[in-house]
Design an enzyme around this catalytic site. Structure first.
Site, mmCIF file in Angstrom:
data_model
loop_
_atom_site.group_PDB
_atom_site.id
_atom_site.type_symbol
_atom_site.label_atom_id
_atom_site.label_comp_id
_atom_site.label_asym_id
_atom_site.label_seq_id
_atom_site.Cartn_x
_atom_site.Cartn_y
_atom_site.Cartn_z
ATOM 1 C CG ASP A 78 16.094 13.675 -31.844
ATOM 2 O OD1 ASP A 78 16.737 13.658 -30.657
ATOM 3 O OD2 ASP A 78 16.840 14.213 -32.777
ATOM 4 C CG MET A 79 12.615 18.207 -28.938
ATOM 5 S SD MET A 79 12.669 18.669 -27.257
ATOM 6 C CE MET A 79 14.197 19.378 -26.834
#
Length: 216
Positions: free
Chosen positions: A8-9
């Protein structure tokens, strides 16, 4: 060590979830609403129609798309000036890269925002695939985004780690059949998330140690 690692970021690689939380509060006030407790946790990690549905549930009197856009544009404006990194972000990416593990980012954020942010930080070339919530029919907590990311790096879902900080992300990673690792940011794991995650660590650096020792 598995063949692929999907990240995920926001809230995991980038220290941006606090910006989103502040922006959701600003959005509520701008739309004449009192900020609703529990909304930031519910919306964290979501995207697309799922995000709009959550906004509609907590703020039924507002235009969900306008409410969303207010928040997103405010965050984007801040990120144009500075992109805050999470501790261990570079270390874990270079660690996997050195060991020949295929890397992907799978974020609910818009594709151009992902590539711009990671590009400005100089780590975009490390990724073999970049997948946005815009590219799948159903966003997190549906598994679609992680299934697509695994496909694009040429790995079966069970051959991939998924690193996430959000409840919706953990649900999505588990549903995809990946080795799902939670690195909590603003949300501490409850009983449900602990049961879904294969492991929970306090930081990305702790996760590196776990991979090295074979714990995950």
């Amino acid at each position: 060590m598995l063949k692929g690692a999907i990240f995920d970021m926001d809230g995991l690689l980038l220290d941006t979830e606090r910006l989103y939380c502040e922006s959701w509060i600003e959005a509520a006030r701008a739309f004449g609403q009192e900020p609703v407790e529990g909304f930031p946790r519910a919306v964290c990690g979501s995207g697309g129609q799922k995000m709009l549905d959550i906004i509609g549930k907590y703020y039924p009197e507002v235009d969900a798309e306008a409410f969303r856009d207010f928040c997103l544009y405010r965050v984007l404006d801040i990120l144009q000036r500075e992109i805050p990194e999470k501790p261990g972000m570079r270390e874990i990416l270079y660690f996997f890269h050195r060991h020949g593990v295929k890397l992907a980012v799978a974020s609910s954020t818009k594709l151009d925002t992902i590539t711009d942010s990671l590009g400005r930080l100089g780590v975009l070339p490390l990724f073999d695939a970049v997948v946005s919530g815009q590219q799948v029919e159903k966003g997190k907590p549906a598994p679609d985004i992680f299934l697509l990311a695994a496909e694009r790096i040429g790995c079966a879902p069970g051959e991939c780690y998924v690193f996430e900080d959000s409840a919706n992300g953990i649900r999505a990673g588990a549903a995809a059949g990946c080795c799902t690792v939670m690195i909590p940011d603003l949300i501490e794991p409850d009983a449900e998330l602990c049961s879904l995650a294969d492991a929970v660590y306090g930081s990305l650096n702790e996760a590196i140690e776990a991979v090295l020792t074979g714990s995950i």
